[in-house]
Motif scaffolding. Structure first.
Motif, PDB file in Angstrom:
ATOM      1  N   PHE A   1       0.812  -1.225   0.000  1.00 20.87           N
ATOM      2  CA  PHE A   1       0.000   0.000   0.000  1.00 20.87           C
ATOM      3  C   PHE A   1       0.847   1.278   0.000  1.00 20.87           C
ATOM      4  CE2 PHE A   1      -2.307   2.889   3.127  1.00 20.87           C
ATOM      5  CZ  PHE A   1      -3.025   3.539   2.151  1.00 20.87           C
ATOM      6  N   ILE A   2       1.624   1.497   1.063  1.00 20.33           N
ATOM      7  CA  ILE A   2       2.359   2.763   1.173  1.00 20.33           C
ATOM      8  C   ILE A   2       3.456   2.830   0.110  1.00 20.33           C
ATOM      9  CG2 ILE A   2       3.770   4.243   2.688  1.00 20.33           C
ATOM     10  CD1 ILE A   2       2.310   2.951   5.088  1.00 20.33           C
ATOM     11  N   GLY A   3       4.171   1.709  -0.091  1.00 16.18           N
ATOM     12  CA  GLY A   3       5.266   1.673  -1.067  1.00 16.18           C
ATOM     13  C   GLY A   3       4.796   1.985  -2.480  1.00 16.18           C
TER      14      GLY A   3
ATOM     15  N   ILE B   1       7.706  -9.337  -2.664  1.00 19.66           N
ATOM     16  CA  ILE B   1       7.468 -10.773  -2.858  1.00 19.66           C
ATOM     17  C   ILE B   1       6.261 -11.018  -3.763  1.00 19.66           C
ATOM     18  CG2 ILE B   1       5.941 -11.194  -0.862  1.00 19.66           C
ATOM     19  CD1 ILE B   1       7.887 -13.558  -0.169  1.00 19.66           C
ATOM     20  N   LYS B   2       5.459  -9.975  -3.923  1.00 19.91           N
ATOM     21  CA  LYS B   2       4.283 -10.093  -4.806  1.00 19.91           C
ATOM     22  C   LYS B   2       4.118  -8.813  -5.627  1.00 19.91           C
ATOM     23  CE  LYS B   2       0.927  -7.969  -1.772  1.00 19.91           C
ATOM     24  NZ  LYS B   2       1.010  -6.632  -2.357  1.00 19.91           N
TER      25      LYS B   2
ATOM     26  N   GLY C   1      10.786 -10.694  -5.563  1.00 20.06           N
ATOM     27  CA  GLY C   1      11.804 -11.446  -4.827  1.00 20.06           C
ATOM     28  C   GLY C   1      11.531 -11.432  -3.341  1.00 20.06           C
ATOM     29  N   ASP C   2      12.088 -12.420  -2.649  1.00 17.69           N
ATOM     30  CA  ASP C   2      11.887 -12.554  -1.207  1.00 17.69           C
ATOM     31  C   ASP C   2      13.071 -11.927  -0.467  1.00 17.69           C
ATOM     32  OD1 ASP C   2      11.608 -13.325   1.403  1.00 17.69           O
ATOM     33  OD2 ASP C   2      11.113 -15.414   0.953  1.00 17.69           O
TER      34      ASP C   2
ATOM     35  N   LEU D   1      10.120  -0.622   3.396  1.00 14.98           N
ATOM     36  CA  LEU D   1       8.730  -0.738   3.862  1.00 14.98           C
ATOM     37  C   LEU D   1       8.268  -2.188   3.942  1.00 14.98           C
ATOM     38  CD1 LEU D   1       7.949   2.044   1.421  1.00 14.98           C
ATOM     39  CD2 LEU D   1       7.174   2.301   3.750  1.00 14.98           C
ATOM     40  N   ALA D   2       9.124  -3.118   3.506  1.00 18.05           N
ATOM     41  CA  ALA D   2       8.688  -4.524   3.479  1.00 18.05           C
ATOM     42  C   ALA D   2       8.558  -5.060   4.900  1.00 18.05           C
ATOM     43  CB  ALA D   2       9.687  -5.364   2.692  1.00 18.05           C
TER      44      ALA D   2
ATOM     45  N   MET E   1       2.914  -7.961   7.785  1.00 15.20           N
ATOM     46  CA  MET E   1       1.996  -7.193   8.627  1.00 15.20           C
ATOM     47  C   MET E   1       0.550  -7.284   8.153  1.00 15.20           C
ATOM     48  SD  MET E   1       1.110  -3.870   7.131  1.00 15.20           S
ATOM     49  CE  MET E   1       1.210  -2.721   8.440  1.00 15.20           C
TER      50      MET E   1
ATOM     51  N   ILE F   1      14.491  -9.504   7.179  1.00 14.02           N
ATOM     52  CA  ILE F   1      14.541  -8.497   6.100  1.00 14.02           C
ATOM     53  C   ILE F   1      15.400  -7.316   6.572  1.00 14.02           C
ATOM     54  CG2 ILE F   1      13.198  -6.807   4.773  1.00 14.02           C
ATOM     55  CD1 ILE F   1      10.834  -8.790   4.873  1.00 14.02           C
TER      56      ILE F   1
ATOM     57  N   SER G   1      10.464   2.178   7.985  1.00 14.17           N
ATOM     58  CA  SER G   1       9.086   2.391   8.448  1.00 14.17           C
ATOM     59  C   SER G   1       8.832   1.603   9.718  1.00 14.17           C
ATOM     60  CB  SER G   1       8.099   1.966   7.364  1.00 14.17           C
ATOM     61  OG  SER G   1       8.400   0.662   6.912  1.00 14.17           O
TER      62      SER G   1
ATOM     63  N   ILE H   1      -2.092   4.374   8.617  1.00 12.74           N
ATOM     64  CA  ILE H   1      -2.182   5.057   7.326  1.00 12.74           C
ATOM     65  C   ILE H   1      -3.304   4.392   6.519  1.00 12.74           C
ATOM     66  CG2 ILE H   1      -0.849   5.827   5.332  1.00 12.74           C
ATOM     67  CD1 ILE H   1       0.347   6.574   8.178  1.00 12.74           C
TER      68      ILE H   1
ATOM     69  N   LYS I   1      -7.052  -2.678   7.563  1.00  9.49           N
ATOM     70  CA  LYS I   1      -7.144  -1.875   8.793  1.00  9.49           C
ATOM     71  C   LYS I   1      -8.570  -1.333   8.926  1.00  9.49           C
ATOM     72  CE  LYS I   1      -2.610  -1.756   9.582  1.00  9.49           C
ATOM     73  NZ  LYS I   1      -1.794  -0.644   9.200  1.00  9.49           N
TER      74      LYS I   1
HETATM   75  P1  NAD Z   1       1.717  -3.674   3.052  1.00  5.68           P
HETATM   76  O1  NAD Z   1       1.495  -4.999   3.694  1.00  5.68           O
HETATM   77  O2  NAD Z   1       0.715  -3.199   2.062  1.00  5.68           O
HETATM   78  O3  NAD Z   1       3.167  -3.620   2.398  1.00  5.68           O
HETATM   79  C1  NAD Z   1       4.243  -4.382   2.874  1.00  5.68           C
HETATM   80  C2  NAD Z   1       4.812  -5.107   1.684  1.00  5.68           C
HETATM   81  O4  NAD Z   1       5.945  -5.886   2.122  1.00  5.68           O
HETATM   82  C3  NAD Z   1       3.822  -6.094   1.052  1.00  5.68           C
HETATM   83  O5  NAD Z   1       3.572  -5.766  -0.299  1.00  5.68           O
HETATM   84  C4  NAD Z   1       4.511  -7.435   1.188  1.00  5.68           C
HETATM   85  O6  NAD Z   1       4.302  -8.302   0.092  1.00  5.68           O
HETATM   86  C5  NAD Z   1       5.973  -7.027   1.291  1.00  5.68           C
HETATM   87  N1  NAD Z   1       6.764  -8.104   1.890  1.00  5.68           N
HETATM   88  C6  NAD Z   1       6.494  -8.806   3.013  1.00  5.68           C
HETATM   89  N2  NAD Z   1       7.414  -9.757   3.193  1.00  5.68           N
HETATM   90  C7  NAD Z   1       8.281  -9.661   2.149  1.00  5.68           C
HETATM   91  C8  NAD Z   1       9.441 -10.386   1.767  1.00  5.68           C
HETATM   92  N3  NAD Z   1       9.889 -11.400   2.509  1.00  5.68           N
HETATM   93  N4  NAD Z   1      10.097 -10.018   0.639  1.00  5.68           N
HETATM   94  C9  NAD Z   1       9.630  -8.984  -0.124  1.00  5.68           C
HETATM   95  N5  NAD Z   1       8.539  -8.263   0.191  1.00  5.68           N
HETATM   96  C10 NAD Z   1       7.865  -8.605   1.311  1.00  5.68           C
HETATM   97  O7  NAD Z   1       1.866  -2.622   4.243  1.00  5.68           O
HETATM   98  P2  NAD Z   1       1.861  -1.041   4.227  1.00  5.68           P
HETATM   99  O8  NAD Z   1       0.619  -0.608   4.875  1.00  5.68           O
HETATM  100  O9  NAD Z   1       2.205  -0.529   2.892  1.00  5.68           O
HETATM  101  O10 NAD Z   1       3.047  -0.754   5.251  1.00  5.68           O
HETATM  102  C11 NAD Z   1       4.374  -0.488   4.843  1.00  5.68           C
HETATM  103  C12 NAD Z   1       5.284  -0.438   6.055  1.00  5.68           C
HETATM  104  O11 NAD Z   1       4.810   0.530   6.996  1.00  5.68           O
HETATM  105  C13 NAD Z   1       5.380  -1.748   6.824  1.00  5.68           C
HETATM  106  O12 NAD Z   1       6.685  -1.928   7.276  1.00  5.68           O
HETATM  107  C14 NAD Z   1       4.456  -1.551   7.992  1.00  5.68           C
HETATM  108  O13 NAD Z   1       4.832  -2.342   9.096  1.00  5.68           O
HETATM  109  C15 NAD Z   1       4.631  -0.075   8.271  1.00  5.68           C
HETATM  110  N6  NAD Z   1       3.451   0.506   8.925  1.00  5.68           N
HETATM  111  C16 NAD Z   1       2.295   0.652   8.233  1.00  5.68           C
HETATM  112  C17 NAD Z   1       1.194   1.185   8.867  1.00  5.68           C
HETATM  113  C18 NAD Z   1      -0.120   1.383   8.164  1.00  5.68           C
HETATM  114  O14 NAD Z   1      -1.048   1.903   8.765  1.00  5.68           O
HETATM  115  N7  NAD Z   1      -0.262   1.015   6.902  1.00  5.68           N
HETATM  116  C19 NAD Z   1       1.264   1.556  10.224  1.00  5.68           C
HETATM  117  C20 NAD Z   1       2.459   1.371  10.886  1.00  5.68           C
HETATM  118  C21 NAD Z   1       3.568   0.860  10.220  1.00  5.68           C
END
Ligand code: NAD
Length: 339
Positions: free
Chosen positions: A12-14, A33-34, A51-52, A73-74, A77, A99, A118, A181, A194
């Motif tokens: 999402f955020i990325g 990873i996706k 990639g992982d 940001l990975a 979660m 990671i 993040s 977020i 969320k």
């Molecule tokens: P998200 O789950 O949409 O994005 C995280 C991404 O990380 C996913 O696309 C997932 O596929 C990728 N990922 C997970 N494991 C992986 C791996 N082994 N290899 C490669 N990619 C991998 O989450 P988001 O909401 O975009 O959050 C981004 C960051 O911000 C995260 O670190 C999250 O913990 C942090 N965060 C988000 C919020 C929020 O409200 N969205 C709040 C606090 C912290």
């Protein structure tokens, strides 16, 4: 033009960050990873590597010499259903910590100029978030540490990891503690969404005159920051010289019932709220419903002081855009199922 790597940019955020930075003319490489479910890859990056990042070989390949900035940001979660039931604790801690161990070291080896990490408001101590009307999430309240989830403990560990690389290897880090977020192009169903997305979906799926379920008594409080303001805050933090952890969130605190009521108001439907109260409860889909801390709100004094900017958009404006997008997704899904 900077050479920028966004790890977790399929999320999402990325995805939103990639879109903004690409529009500014930078070269963007994403690794996730996706693939991104809602953005076309050409909108958010120049290169998308699937990639992982728990695999150090992948991290070596993705963070190559000459990279100017890495946004990390990975993470493993999700919303409360994924993070707070305890059922995913080992995976959450293991995957995200590996990671961060891989990424921090590689950034030093490849002499990356600046790294964004993040973190999350989930790292704040539970004992400061027991009063829904008066939570304390000031940056200085982080210690003595007592997060209410393993997700929060991993975030705290990784903050310290990046800060240690900063002290010992001069890694130039920026660390944000995100507070909820939300916005379009994010997870909106399936258990990892969320609460703003969940409320919008429940309201969009319900017929006029029906009811939506809210976990707990609905008096638990939170604040929510719209994605565009989050991206702006991240970019401004990166441009600053402040390398301590800082909150990125909204200070407009609402109860979850108020959030649900807002989504109902936006939809213009007549709906009732059914609060699922009791010691242990399950929603109509059979999900156990964890509540998380009783109150949480961002505290933005430090960000304002150090970065000189503040978020200002009312929650309702972001909720209107999010409801619009989620109701379109609900309609598409209904059409797919009926064909
Ligand atoms: P998200 O789950 O949409 O994005 C995280 C991404 O990380 C996913 O696309 C997932 O596929 C990728 N990922 C997970 N494991 C992986 C791996 N082994 N290899 C490669 N990619 C991998 O989450 P988001 O909401 O975009 O959050 C981004 C960051 O911000 C995260 O670190 C999250 O913990 C942090 N965060 C988000 C919020 C929020 O409200 N969205 C709040 C606090 C912290």
């Amino acid at each position: 033009m900077k050479k920028i790597v966004i790890l977790g940019g399929g999320g999402f955020i990325g995805g939103h960050l990639g879109k903004r930075l690409k529009n500014e003319g930078h070269h963007i490489r994403i690794c996730d990873i996706k693939k991104h479910e809602y953005f076309d890859h050409s909108e958010i990056c120049d290169e998308f590597i699937v990639g992982d990042l728990t695999d150090p070989k992948v991290v070596k390949l993705v963070i190559e010499d000459g990279v100017d900035e890495v946004y990390q940001l990975a993470a493993d979660m999700g919303g409360a259903l994924y993070i707070f039931t305890g059922e995913h604790d080992a995976d959450v801690m293991h995957n995200s910590a590996i990671i961060n161990l891989n990424v921090s070291r590689e950034c030093v080896l490849k002499k990356v100029k600046k790294v964004f990490y993040s973190s999350s408001a989930c790292m704040y101590p539970e004992h400061n978030q027991l009063d829904p009307n008066n939570p304390n999430c000031e940056e200085s309240s982080a210690y003595p540490a007592n997060p209410d989830s393993e997700y929060g403990w991993e975030k705290l560990f990784s903050e310290r990891l990046y800060l240690a690389y900063n002290r010992n290897y001069n890694l130039n880090v920026r660390i944000a503690r995100f507070h909820n977020i939300f916005g379009p192009q994010g997870t909106w169903f399936g258990g990892k969404e969320k609460s703003p997305a969940a409320m919008c979906r429940k309201v969009a799926e319900e017929m006029d005159g029906g009811q939506i379920e809210v976990w707990g008594n609905g008096k638990q409080t939170r604040s929510f920051l719209y994605i565009d303001e989050c991206v702006e805050a991240v970019i401004r933090l990166m441009e600053s010289d402040f390398s301590e952890p800082v909150n990125i969130g909204s200070e407009e605190m609402v109860s979850i019932n108020e959030l649900a009521q807002m989504a109902i108001g936006i939809s213009q439907k007549k709906l009732y709220i059914n609060n699922l109260e009791g010691k242990e409860f399950f929603d109509k889909y059979g999900f156990k419903c964890p509540l998380g801390v009783k109150g949480r709100n961002s505290h933005n004094k430090l960000y304002k002081e150090k970065i000189g900017w503040e978020v200002s958009q009312p929650l309702r404006v972001g909720m209107e855009k999010t409801y619009q997008w989620i109701s379109e997704q609900v309609q598409k899904k209904t059409v797919e199922h009926s064909v």
